[in-house]
Design an enzyme around this catalytic site. Structure first.
Site, PDB file in Angstrom:
ATOM      1  N   GLY A 174      10.413  12.977  11.502  1.00 44.42           N
ATOM      2  CA  GLY A 174      10.923  12.465  12.761  1.00 44.42           C
ATOM      3  C   GLY A 174       9.973  12.478  13.937  1.00 44.42           C
ATOM      4  N   GLU A 178       8.708  16.200   6.102  1.00 44.62           N
ATOM      5  CA  GLU A 178       8.799  14.849   5.536  1.00 44.62           C
ATOM      6  C   GLU A 178       8.396  13.795   6.566  1.00 44.62           C
ATOM      7  OE1 GLU A 178      12.869  14.967   4.413  1.00 44.62           O
ATOM      8  OE2 GLU A 178      12.516  16.256   2.678  1.00 44.62           O
ATOM      9  N   PRO A 179       7.159  13.829   7.046  1.00 43.29           N
ATOM     10  CA  PRO A 179       6.728  12.803   7.997  1.00 43.29           C
ATOM     11  C   PRO A 179       6.542  11.457   7.306  1.00 43.29           C
ATOM     12  CG  PRO A 179       4.873  14.175   7.367  1.00 43.29           C
ATOM     13  CD  PRO A 179       6.089  14.780   6.722  1.00 43.29           C
ATOM     14  N   GLY A 180       6.921  10.410   7.995  1.00 36.40           N
ATOM     15  CA  GLY A 180       6.700   9.059   7.483  1.00 36.40           C
ATOM     16  C   GLY A 180       6.050   8.195   8.531  1.00 36.40           C
ATOM     17  N   ARG A 181       6.762   8.009   9.654  1.00 35.82           N
ATOM     18  CA  ARG A 181       6.288   7.114  10.703  1.00 35.82           C
ATOM     19  C   ARG A 181       4.912   7.531  11.234  1.00 35.82           C
ATOM     20  NH1 ARG A 181       9.633   4.032  14.127  1.00 35.82           N
ATOM     21  NH2 ARG A 181      11.394   5.317  13.442  1.00 35.82           N
ATOM     22  N   TYR A 231      15.882  -2.954  16.968  1.00 36.46           N
ATOM     23  CA  TYR A 231      15.840  -1.750  17.803  1.00 36.46           C
ATOM     24  C   TYR A 231      15.367  -2.021  19.229  1.00 36.46           C
ATOM     25  CZ  TYR A 231      15.690   0.464  13.159  1.00 36.46           C
ATOM     26  OH  TYR A 231      15.940   0.849  11.869  1.00 36.46           O
ATOM     27  N   CYS A 246      15.285 -19.661  13.182  1.00 36.66           N
ATOM     28  CA  CYS A 246      16.241 -20.345  14.056  1.00 36.66           C
ATOM     29  C   CYS A 246      17.299 -19.382  14.586  1.00 36.66           C
ATOM     30  CB  CYS A 246      16.888 -21.504  13.313  1.00 36.66           C
ATOM     31  SG  CYS A 246      15.713 -22.819  12.929  1.00 36.66           S
ATOM     32  N   GLU A 247      16.860 -18.345  15.291  1.00 32.23           N
ATOM     33  CA  GLU A 247      17.730 -17.414  15.981  1.00 32.23           C
ATOM     34  C   GLU A 247      17.031 -16.960  17.255  1.00 32.23           C
ATOM     35  OE1 GLU A 247      19.593 -14.218  14.012  1.00 32.23           O
ATOM     36  OE2 GLU A 247      19.787 -15.258  12.089  1.00 32.23           O
ATOM     37  N   TYR A 259       8.012   0.927   8.729  1.00 36.25           N
ATOM     38  CA  TYR A 259       9.237   0.138   8.881  1.00 36.25           C
ATOM     39  C   TYR A 259       8.911  -1.311   9.240  1.00 36.25           C
ATOM     40  CZ  TYR A 259      10.899   4.880   8.857  1.00 36.25           C
ATOM     41  OH  TYR A 259      11.110   6.192   8.506  1.00 36.25           O
TER      42      TYR A 259
END
Length: 421
Positions: A239, A275-278, A318, A346-347, A375
């Protein structure tokens, strides 16, 4: 820190000009830096020196097997949240005793897969999951090692969609019920209780929520040991945030995070898992795109790129910020102007930035989204029948495509026409 720097006026990934990669593989594409991945893993590993520990990379951040293998060679464990991620970790050569299985919805098939292939532990999140896992393990003549994920009801002060440690979140069991849940786990014949698990959210930029959660875990460790449980491992989750905007106040360093862990939990004699990811993958990757058109609108100009929300969904999902920079370095005194930077889907949600100040750009120019390694590719889709973009790994002067762009024939051939058509 990352290894994406301007050299001789051109953005480089380590020692490779980004424009050279674009010429070879086409745009858009993701590119990752081996040196940055290795540096960030080592920062965490060094931060826990002196403690019995394992750094388990949270591979949901970026799960290409080449990235996993890069980290596994440094001794990384893996944190997986699905059977597919488990198989990716194994394909990267990670032994089962270095794989932690997290997630609220593990199926019996996934449990069996991990027990057959080897597993370090399951981080279980509910009594029904415990009972299912016990039944699967007992049927195989095994006992499954578990930690129980406790929800400490700590506000991580992060985006609501990535907060996981409040009482209203779906994750874990309330810490107030921990004693009765651990008592149930101890009675189930297919389980071996080995520790406690906690994870309060992602992209945290302050250590205080971690501290509050870990103090609660430390207190719970003493209580559970007094109840007769052999609590010997603490899984503290991940986190820790990254600086998405350059120049803003930086999140805490891994060394500060490690010091806080030692201060709050180091006296317990437990093995520590994080558990680092980012923070390992985020600044290790760029998304590179080409300007298709520069369009003048009512009171604003648009940069229309060939990358879209299906390639990088974080801004749409986000409201996330990514620095966006030209691949060709602008002159120091280059005049800047505001652009809405958008993709071709097309959004209206296919918008990366509004009124972002950029040097003047033209069709054919390349831009790079910084801090896109986490991500990014893992959350991409083929919405609008847009092929998944290639992933490229750089190592010094070398680069290799580690996931190719599928052809339209490959995409269409996955569709199956029923016999009545």
């Amino acid at each position: 820190m990352d290894h994406f720097l301007y050299k001789d006026g051109v953005l480089h990934a380590e020692d490779v000009p980004v424009a050279d990669i674009a010429a070879a593989v086409g745009t858009p594409f993701y590119v990752y830096s081996t040196a940055t991945l290795e540096r960030h893993f080592n920062l965490f590993n060094d931060a826990l020196e002196g403690l019995d520990h394992l750094v388990c990379y949270a591979m949901k951040a970026a799960s290409n097997v080449a990235i996993l293998k890069t980290l596994a060679r440094l001794g990384a464990g893996m944190d997986v949240v699905s059977g597919g991620e488990y198989l990716r970790a194994k394909a990267a050569g990670v032994p089962g005793d270095k794989i932690v299985f997290s997630g609220v919805g593990k199926t019996r098939e996934e449990m069996r897969l991990a027990l057959e292939g080897g597993i370090r532990q399951f981080n279980v999140e509910s009594e029904p999951e415990m009972e299912a896992l016990s039944a699967v393990a007992e049927g195989m003549g095994l006992r499954a090692p578990i930690t129980v994920r406790v929800n400490p009801d700590v506000d991580a002060k992060t985006h609501a969609k990535i907060a996981t440690g409040k009482s209203e979140n779906k994750f874990g069991i309330p810490i107030s019920r921990a004693r009765e849940v651990y008592a149930l786990a101890a009675r189930l014949p297919g389980l071996e209780v080995i520790g406690i698990d906690v994870h309060i959210g992602s992209q945290l930029t302050d250590l205080e929520p971690f501290r509050q959660a870990y103090l609660k875990v430390g207190e719970l460790t003493g209580i559970l040991r007094a109840d007769g449980h052999d609590i010997r491992r603490l899984d503290l989750g991940g986190g820790l945030g990254i600086p998405y905007t350059r120049g803003n106040e930086a999140p805490p360093l891994p060394s500060q995070y490690g010091a806080m862990i030692k201060e709050t939990l180091g006296h317990l004699g437990c093995e520590i898992e994080i558990e680092p990811g980012r923070l390992i993958a985020g600044n290790a990757g760029l998304l590179v795109s080409e300007v298709i058109y520069v369009k003048s609108g009512e009171g604003r100009d648009f940069l229309i790129l060939d990358a879209a929300m299906n390639d990088l969904i974080r801004p749409a999902m986000y409201d996330a910020w990514h620095d966006i920079v030209p691949v060709i370095q602008p002159a120091p005194a280059a005049e800047q102007q505001p652009y809405d930077i958008v993709g071709p889907v097309c959004e209206s949600g296919d918008t990366f930035a509004r009124q972002r100040m950029m040097p003047a750009l033209a069709a054919g120019d390349l831009v790079a989204f910084r801090s896109a390694g986490a991500y990014g590719a893992v959350m991409a889709s083929e919405y609008n029948t847009r092929p998944l973009v290639p992933e490229v790994l750089v190592n010094g002067q070398d680069f290799a495509v580690i996931r190719a762009r599928p052809t339209f024939d490959e995409i269409l051939n996955r569709d199956i026409i029923p016999s009545w058509l």
